[in-house]
Design a protein around this motif. Sequence first.
Motif, PDB file in Angstrom:
ATOM      1  N   GLN A   1      38.601  48.570  68.584  1.00  0.00           N
ATOM      2  CA  GLN A   1      37.618  47.985  67.678  1.00  0.00           C
ATOM      3  C   GLN A   1      38.272  46.993  66.722  1.00  0.00           C
ATOM      4  O   GLN A   1      39.333  47.261  66.156  1.00  0.00           O
ATOM      5  N   ASP A   2      37.633  45.845  66.551  1.00  0.00           N
ATOM      6  CA  ASP A   2      38.071  44.839  65.582  1.00  0.00           C
ATOM      7  C   ASP A   2      37.410  45.177  64.245  1.00  0.00           C
ATOM      8  O   ASP A   2      36.205  44.998  64.066  1.00  0.00           O
ATOM      9  N   ARG A   3      38.187  45.641  63.283  1.00  0.00           N
ATOM     10  CA  ARG A   3      37.638  46.053  61.990  1.00  0.00           C
ATOM     11  C   ARG A   3      37.782  44.972  60.927  1.00  0.00           C
ATOM     12  O   ARG A   3      37.453  45.189  59.769  1.00  0.00           O
ATOM     13  N   SER A   4      38.300  43.819  61.307  1.00  0.00           N
ATOM     14  CA  SER A   4      38.430  42.737  60.328  1.00  0.00           C
ATOM     15  C   SER A   4      37.077  42.112  60.039  1.00  0.00           C
ATOM     16  O   SER A   4      36.150  42.181  60.858  1.00  0.00           O
ATOM     17  N   VAL A   5      36.967  41.479  58.864  1.00  0.00           N
ATOM     18  CA  VAL A   5      35.739  40.798  58.468  1.00  0.00           C
ATOM     19  C   VAL A   5      36.100  39.489  57.785  1.00  0.00           C
ATOM     20  O   VAL A   5      37.229  39.287  57.343  1.00  0.00           O
ATOM     21  N   VAL A   6      35.104  38.610  57.711  1.00  0.00           N
ATOM     22  CA  VAL A   6      35.214  37.412  56.877  1.00  0.00           C
ATOM     23  C   VAL A   6      34.053  37.482  55.892  1.00  0.00           C
ATOM     24  O   VAL A   6      32.919  37.150  56.235  1.00  0.00           O
ATOM     25  N   PRO A   7      34.304  37.985  54.677  1.00  0.00           N
ATOM     26  CA  PRO A   7      33.203  38.179  53.746  1.00  0.00           C
ATOM     27  C   PRO A   7      32.569  36.866  53.314  1.00  0.00           C
ATOM     28  O   PRO A   7      33.169  35.790  53.420  1.00  0.00           O
ATOM     29  N   SER A   8      31.345  36.950  52.808  1.00  0.00           N
ATOM     30  CA  SER A   8      30.604  35.745  52.412  1.00  0.00           C
ATOM     31  C   SER A   8      31.161  35.114  51.153  1.00  0.00           C
ATOM     32  O   SER A   8      30.941  33.931  50.892  1.00  0.00           O
ATOM     33  N   VAL A   9      31.907  35.886  50.337  1.00  0.00           N
ATOM     34  CA  VAL A   9      32.559  35.364  49.129  1.00  0.00           C
ATOM     35  C   VAL A   9      34.041  35.715  49.210  1.00  0.00           C
ATOM     36  O   VAL A   9      34.402  36.885  49.419  1.00  0.00           O
ATOM     37  N   LEU A  10      34.894  34.713  49.041  1.00  0.00           N
ATOM     38  CA  LEU A  10      36.342  34.922  49.132  1.00  0.00           C
ATOM     39  C   LEU A  10      37.015  34.938  47.773  1.00  0.00           C
ATOM     40  O   LEU A  10      37.978  35.668  47.552  1.00  0.00           O
ATOM     41  N   THR A  11      36.542  34.104  46.852  1.00  0.00           N
ATOM     42  CA  THR A  11      37.152  34.025  45.524  1.00  0.00           C
ATOM     43  C   THR A  11      36.165  33.389  44.559  1.00  0.00           C
ATOM     44  O   THR A  11      35.081  32.950  44.963  1.00  0.00           O
ATOM     45  N   GLY A  12      36.542  33.339  43.275  1.00  0.00           N
ATOM     46  CA  GLY A  12      35.699  32.724  42.273  1.00  0.00           C
ATOM     47  C   GLY A  12      35.939  31.228  42.176  1.00  0.00           C
ATOM     48  O   GLY A  12      36.965  30.712  42.627  1.00  0.00           O
ATOM     49  N   GLN A  13      34.996  30.529  41.586  1.00  0.00           N
ATOM     50  CA  GLN A  13      35.066  29.081  41.450  1.00  0.00           C
ATOM     51  C   GLN A  13      35.680  28.699  40.102  1.00  0.00           C
ATOM     52  O   GLN A  13      35.205  29.139  39.053  1.00  0.00           O
ATOM     53  N   ILE A  14      36.722  27.903  40.118  1.00  0.00           N
ATOM     54  CA  ILE A  14      37.272  27.330  38.890  1.00  0.00           C
ATOM     55  C   ILE A  14      36.400  26.143  38.494  1.00  0.00           C
ATOM     56  O   ILE A  14      36.030  25.319  39.339  1.00  0.00           O
ATOM     57  N   LEU A  15      36.076  26.037  37.211  1.00  0.00           N
ATOM     58  CA  LEU A  15      35.122  25.044  36.744  1.00  0.00           C
ATOM     59  C   LEU A  15      35.810  23.765  36.279  1.00  0.00           C
ATOM     60  O   LEU A  15      36.976  23.777  35.847  1.00  0.00           O
ATOM     61  N   GLN A  16      35.088  22.674  36.349  1.00  0.00           N
ATOM     62  CA  GLN A  16      35.563  21.412  35.800  1.00  0.00           C
ATOM     63  C   GLN A  16      35.424  21.446  34.290  1.00  0.00           C
ATOM     64  O   GLN A  16      34.420  21.916  33.749  1.00  0.00           O
ATOM     65  N   VAL A  17      36.461  20.968  33.582  1.00  0.00           N
ATOM     66  CA  VAL A  17      36.441  20.945  32.115  1.00  0.00           C
ATOM     67  C   VAL A  17      36.842  19.561  31.633  1.00  0.00           C
ATOM     68  O   VAL A  17      37.419  18.754  32.377  1.00  0.00           O
ATOM     69  N   ALA A  18      36.540  19.293  30.364  1.00  0.00           N
ATOM     70  CA  ALA A  18      36.930  18.010  29.768  1.00  0.00           C
ATOM     71  C   ALA A  18      38.452  17.956  29.630  1.00  0.00           C
ATOM     72  O   ALA A  18      39.068  18.909  29.145  1.00  0.00           O
ATOM     73  N   PRO A  19      39.075  16.866  30.052  1.00  0.00           N
ATOM     74  CA  PRO A  19      40.538  16.795  30.015  1.00  0.00           C
ATOM     75  C   PRO A  19      41.070  16.393  28.645  1.00  0.00           C
ATOM     76  O   PRO A  19      40.404  15.707  27.875  1.00  0.00           O
ATOM     77  N   LYS A  20      42.280  16.823  28.365  1.00  0.00           N
ATOM     78  CA  LYS A  20      42.984  16.360  27.164  1.00  0.00           C
ATOM     79  C   LYS A  20      43.379  14.904  27.308  1.00  0.00           C
ATOM     80  O   LYS A  20      43.367  14.142  26.351  1.00  0.00           O
ATOM     81  N   ARG A  21      43.736  14.497  28.533  1.00  0.00           N
ATOM     82  CA  ARG A  21      44.108  13.102  28.797  1.00  0.00           C
ATOM     83  C   ARG A  21      43.822  12.790  30.261  1.00  0.00           C
ATOM     84  O   ARG A  21      43.768  13.698  31.099  1.00  0.00           O
ATOM     85  N   VAL A  22      43.670  11.503  30.554  1.00  0.00           N
ATOM     86  CA  VAL A  22      43.446  11.011  31.914  1.00  0.00           C
ATOM     87  C   VAL A  22      44.568  10.038  32.255  1.00  0.00           C
ATOM     88  O   VAL A  22      44.895   9.158  31.458  1.00  0.00           O
ATOM     89  N   ARG A  23      45.162  10.202  33.422  1.00  0.00           N
ATOM     90  CA  ARG A  23      46.232   9.304  33.866  1.00  0.00           C
ATOM     91  C   ARG A  23      45.808   8.651  35.177  1.00  0.00           C
ATOM     92  O   ARG A  23      45.152   9.276  36.011  1.00  0.00           O
ATOM     93  N   HIS A  24      46.233   7.410  35.368  1.00  0.00           N
ATOM     94  CA  HIS A  24      45.944   6.664  36.589  1.00  0.00           C
ATOM     95  C   HIS A  24      47.266   6.390  37.309  1.00  0.00           C
ATOM     96  O   HIS A  24      48.201   5.827  36.724  1.00  0.00           O
ATOM     97  N   ILE A  25      47.316   6.764  38.569  1.00  0.00           N
ATOM     98  CA  ILE A  25      48.552   6.658  39.342  1.00  0.00           C
ATOM     99  C   ILE A  25      48.260   5.858  40.607  1.00  0.00           C
ATOM    100  O   ILE A  25      47.400   6.248  41.401  1.00  0.00           O
TER     101      ILE A  25
END
Length: 755
Positions: free
Chosen positions: A557-581
Amino acid sequence: MYIDEKASGRRQREAENARNNRFEIKKALNDGQVSRRDLFRMGIFTATGALAMKNGLSQFAPSAYAAVPTGTPRSPLFGARKFTQELPRDNLVDYHTLERDSKGNARFPSDTDEPDARRLSYHTEYTELLATDPYSSKLRDLTNPRTWRGPIEGRPPGEFFGHQRWDTYFPHEGYVISISPCQAGTKFHPLMQTQHPNSVWCWGAGRFTPGNPRPPLIKMRYGEPMLCRIYNNLPLSKSDNNGFGINQISTHFHNAHNGAESDGANNAYHYPGTFYDYRWGATLARMDTINTAATDRRASGPTDSGGLKLVPGDYREIQGTMWFHDHRFFFTAENVYKGNFGRINMYSGPDRGNEVITDGVNLRLPSGSLLPWGNIDFDVNLSITDNAFRQNGQLFFDIFDSDGTLGDVVCVNNAYAPFMKVLPRKYRFRILNASVARFFRLAIASPTNTNVPFQFIANDGNLVPRPITLSELDEQGSGERYDIVVDFSKFKIGDKLHLVNMLYHKDGRKPEGRFSLAAAMRGFADDPAVGSLLQFIVSSEVKSVDVPGVTHYATTQDRSVVPSVLTGQILQVAPKRVRHIEFKRLEPNPARDCIPSCEDKDFLPWAIRVDGETTHTLNANRISMLIPRPGETEHWVMSTGGGWDHPVHLHFEEALTLDRGGAAIPATERLVRKDIWRLRPGGTVKIQVTFGEFGGSYVTHCHNTVHEDFAMLMRFQVLGGGAGAPQLTISPTPIPSVDGVTFLTPEVLPEAIRG
């Protein structure tokens, strides 16, 4: 169509003579018989640093034959056919248990005869003794035993290269591995030619054991810091390299949350006869600010008893599929192509490598269950490379190509087109593009050559919030890792499926286009890397690699699964500074201030510009960005021109993909943590990154490592490491030599300081 076989044969001989002549040129450069300036004066180099279009020298000369995209004749296979050798699994490296002694050192078992590991490098004591008591008998024990020059440890002396937070992340596990010429009989296929020991360099377990070309595999787990001692057993002479590669190494753990002294990309390379002690902390990012009391069970590592060891930090920062490779500036591509890379699987409470434990934290992803954690019976590392061979069968690298060396023989785990037996169940594949310049676009072909759907679960070692069902992968640049789950239960015993590359190149600057799966299965003469590169054979039984002697059956029997949720989402936040490269091409661009030495490279066409200031090529003593305080979030906007693509790698931290300049963002990237971003021709990518916990000198660069070696790399400095840490100030630049390390005071560019 009429083919003039005599003319064709003549052109192929011309092209092979050209390659041999290039080999001799490289040897003369290595031995110091000529310089690139001498060759320029002879008319062998053009003003841009490229080889002149001369018959007998450049494969692209008008009357010479050159196979696209390698620029060389097709590699000989000596009768080797696809899918006639089994996929070699990675060489699992065993660890030693380390004990803390009364001086705070990490002591190896006595039977290993290994010196203790220290917070400060052995180079520190060597330097002090050399200055105060040069005739001390103890000095002999601290001196390189192969050369009797310089210290035994290549890690630079002093506090800046002392292991940060040594007591907090004291290593109780220790690995000892070494890189050296490969053991006798090394081949990429049983029918292909035996490689000269210095054509390929291999990893071996322990201090002296020559290795084989199978990549080594280190299993780590959160909450168990480890010490990795790496010996350089390469030839003493730089010219003993069979045409390419340098005998100086610097090992980068790609990617992990480590102090700069253990990142492997701060110019602290070391020489034959020495070792370097890397302390890899196995710590989660944000341990100083999130879950500081270590109460979140998701922020954890597995124990030998099947339980959890809780650690501080953000569980969303868990990493899984990583690797290590050489990072000697100006020679990374040559050394990695030659075999200087390996795999690291990092295990956590959620991603435990045991598919049967049901404790509410474990995701039960395909792996196996014979071991309490870290099972790999059904969790398989695939390292994909493209190689080229001379007509005598020896591995070939074009050191004169600054766009990106490409091969026409695709290997998986350093084996040409192998097959793998699989059970009719779910498997996890950790796919690494370990090539130096080639992009791949992969799909799985069914027995009827139709697309087999699979689930995408991780990008660059970072779990995506939810599994994504795909029928083919996005382009995969050098260094990128894609984790997928494939369910073979829909197929019958004896069915054969294939992992297929659908992307083709004309040169190393970027992919040229893609084929449909059916077309790719037929192959493409102008780029032999197109087509099937690994065959899966659905079988009734397979042997365990976790516990030798055990057999797994299709009826289990294959007892492995791929659950519908793997991890939490990190949110976008306002940056202290913006750099262009900006990742740019300069032509012509003579090499000037190479630190370290760029050896025989007199022309450096690839460069970086930050915030619209002066464009710069690689210089390890030049700081292009200063990160003034840990915990601050920045947005980086990275862009490039229209004639090439750059897979850009960020060291030390992962970052969140926010925007592609208005272009569509694949589901596998949108707000997903990564450490490499393909800019795409003329493209722009915005990422969000937060630095913390450790400090020191790090880099970002193009991971087309040929572009990197031709100077597309910049240094950034993180001021951090905790109260009293020396890394709260700018670290000096180490300048290694066979006699030890000296230091330079870095140049801080005006654009480095922002906000």
